[in-house]
Design a protein around this motif. Sequence first.
Motif, PDB file in Angstrom:
ATOM      1  N   TYR A  22       1.070  -1.813  -0.037  1.00  0.00           N
ATOM      2  CA  TYR A  22      -0.056  -0.201  -0.140  1.00  0.00           C
ATOM      3  C   TYR A  22       0.556   1.072   0.320  1.00  0.00           C
ATOM      4  O   TYR A  22       0.610   2.197  -0.766  1.00  0.00           O
ATOM      5  CB  TYR A  22      -0.800   0.155   1.325  1.00  0.00           C
ATOM      6  CG  TYR A  22      -0.629   0.402   2.300  1.00  0.00           C
ATOM      7  CD1 TYR A  22      -0.686   1.915   2.826  1.00  0.00           C
ATOM      8  CD2 TYR A  22      -0.016  -0.389   3.626  1.00  0.00           C
ATOM      9  CE1 TYR A  22       0.193   2.132   4.082  1.00  0.00           C
ATOM     10  CE2 TYR A  22       0.233   0.326   3.776  1.00  0.00           C
ATOM     11  CZ  TYR A  22       0.617   1.193   4.785  1.00  0.00           C
ATOM     12  OH  TYR A  22       0.977   1.932   6.333  1.00  0.00           O
ATOM     13  N   MET A  25       1.307   2.210  -3.287  1.00  0.00           N
ATOM     14  CA  MET A  25       0.033   2.194  -4.292  1.00  0.00           C
ATOM     15  C   MET A  25       0.157   3.876  -4.031  1.00  0.00           C
ATOM     16  O   MET A  25      -0.407   4.169  -5.128  1.00  0.00           O
ATOM     17  CB  MET A  25      -0.673   1.008  -3.906  1.00  0.00           C
ATOM     18  CG  MET A  25      -0.852  -0.528  -3.689  1.00  0.00           C
ATOM     19  SD  MET A  25      -2.033  -1.212  -3.054  1.00  0.00           S
ATOM     20  CE  MET A  25      -3.431  -0.775  -3.944  1.00  0.00           C
ATOM     21  N   VAL A  29      -0.292   5.965  -6.980  1.00  0.00           N
ATOM     22  CA  VAL A  29      -0.864   7.718  -7.257  1.00  0.00           C
ATOM     23  C   VAL A  29      -0.418   8.468  -7.805  1.00  0.00           C
ATOM     24  O   VAL A  29      -1.012   9.555  -8.360  1.00  0.00           O
ATOM     25  CB  VAL A  29      -2.621   7.828  -6.197  1.00  0.00           C
ATOM     26  CG1 VAL A  29      -3.732   8.282  -6.262  1.00  0.00           C
ATOM     27  CG2 VAL A  29      -2.888   6.366  -5.970  1.00  0.00           C
ATOM     28  N   SER A 147      -2.382  -0.287  -9.091  1.00  0.00           N
ATOM     29  CA  SER A 147      -2.104   1.426  -8.918  1.00  0.00           C
ATOM     30  C   SER A 147      -1.979   2.542  -9.455  1.00  0.00           C
ATOM     31  O   SER A 147      -2.504   3.521  -9.952  1.00  0.00           O
ATOM     32  CB  SER A 147      -1.926   1.550  -7.360  1.00  0.00           C
ATOM     33  OG  SER A 147      -2.038   2.639  -7.532  1.00  0.00           O
ATOM     34  N   SER A 151      -4.037   4.701 -11.734  1.00  0.00           N
ATOM     35  CA  SER A 151      -3.712   6.138 -11.934  1.00  0.00           C
ATOM     36  C   SER A 151      -3.857   7.053 -12.878  1.00  0.00           C
ATOM     37  O   SER A 151      -3.847   7.981 -13.267  1.00  0.00           O
ATOM     38  CB  SER A 151      -3.130   6.603 -10.717  1.00  0.00           C
ATOM     39  OG  SER A 151      -3.149   5.826  -9.413  1.00  0.00           O
TER      40      SER A 151
END
Length: 242
Positions: A22, A25, A29, A147, A151
């Motif tokens: 995460y 990720m 973004v 991700s 994005s």
Amino acid sequence: MIQSGDTVTRRESLRQSFAAAYPIMLGYVAIGIPCGILCDSIGLNALQVLLLSALFYSGAGQFMIPNLYLASTPVASIIASVSLVNTRQMLYSASFAPECGGASKLLAFFFTATVTDESYGVNIAKFKTGDWSVGRALGVNLMSQSSWAISNVIGVLVGSLIDIPLSIASFAMTSIFICLLFTQKLTSENIIAAVMAIVGVAVCKILGLSSAAILIGAVVGVVCAMVFSSIKRRLIGKGDRL
């Protein structure tokens, strides 16, 4: 009962993969949306960018393509530059050969084919703890890639709706590298690498080698740091013997 246990194990593996992925990720973004905006500026649509992110999957490479195109760089030079930059990922994949020894060929293939700079750092650290598997590592890669792809698509949609200065989007990758620089340990090797990389980029810009400036600067910085580190170890070794 066995199936229930297998399901719990898979869920736990996914949870561990997500916990490791995460931070990547979130970072994707921040740079994926500007990358999508740049891709929109050269006429790529959402589907094309999604396929590019899924099949090519290289943050640096995907930033280079629109930037070089906007700079009127010949297509052959764009392909050569992007290919050269991405050769490092072959080294990343090769370094995981010992960890992939007990995995199936298909699993090992998909894992090594989806390694990037960020997922490499996370997974190599996890493997060193001894409590990590190729399956969990692949989970980190795929979550990170998802991700990144989403994005980029959002960036294309935003770019088609809002007129955003391209200079701002182009600076996104530079800002990420600056953040990464300041999160490194303050060692003599890292200082030399950073300073020489800056010097290398500046010299390339002066000589008109803008398209290859970042690549050449990075190589110069790493080589200088390695040479310094080697000399430093030799001097320390001589001092110990004395």
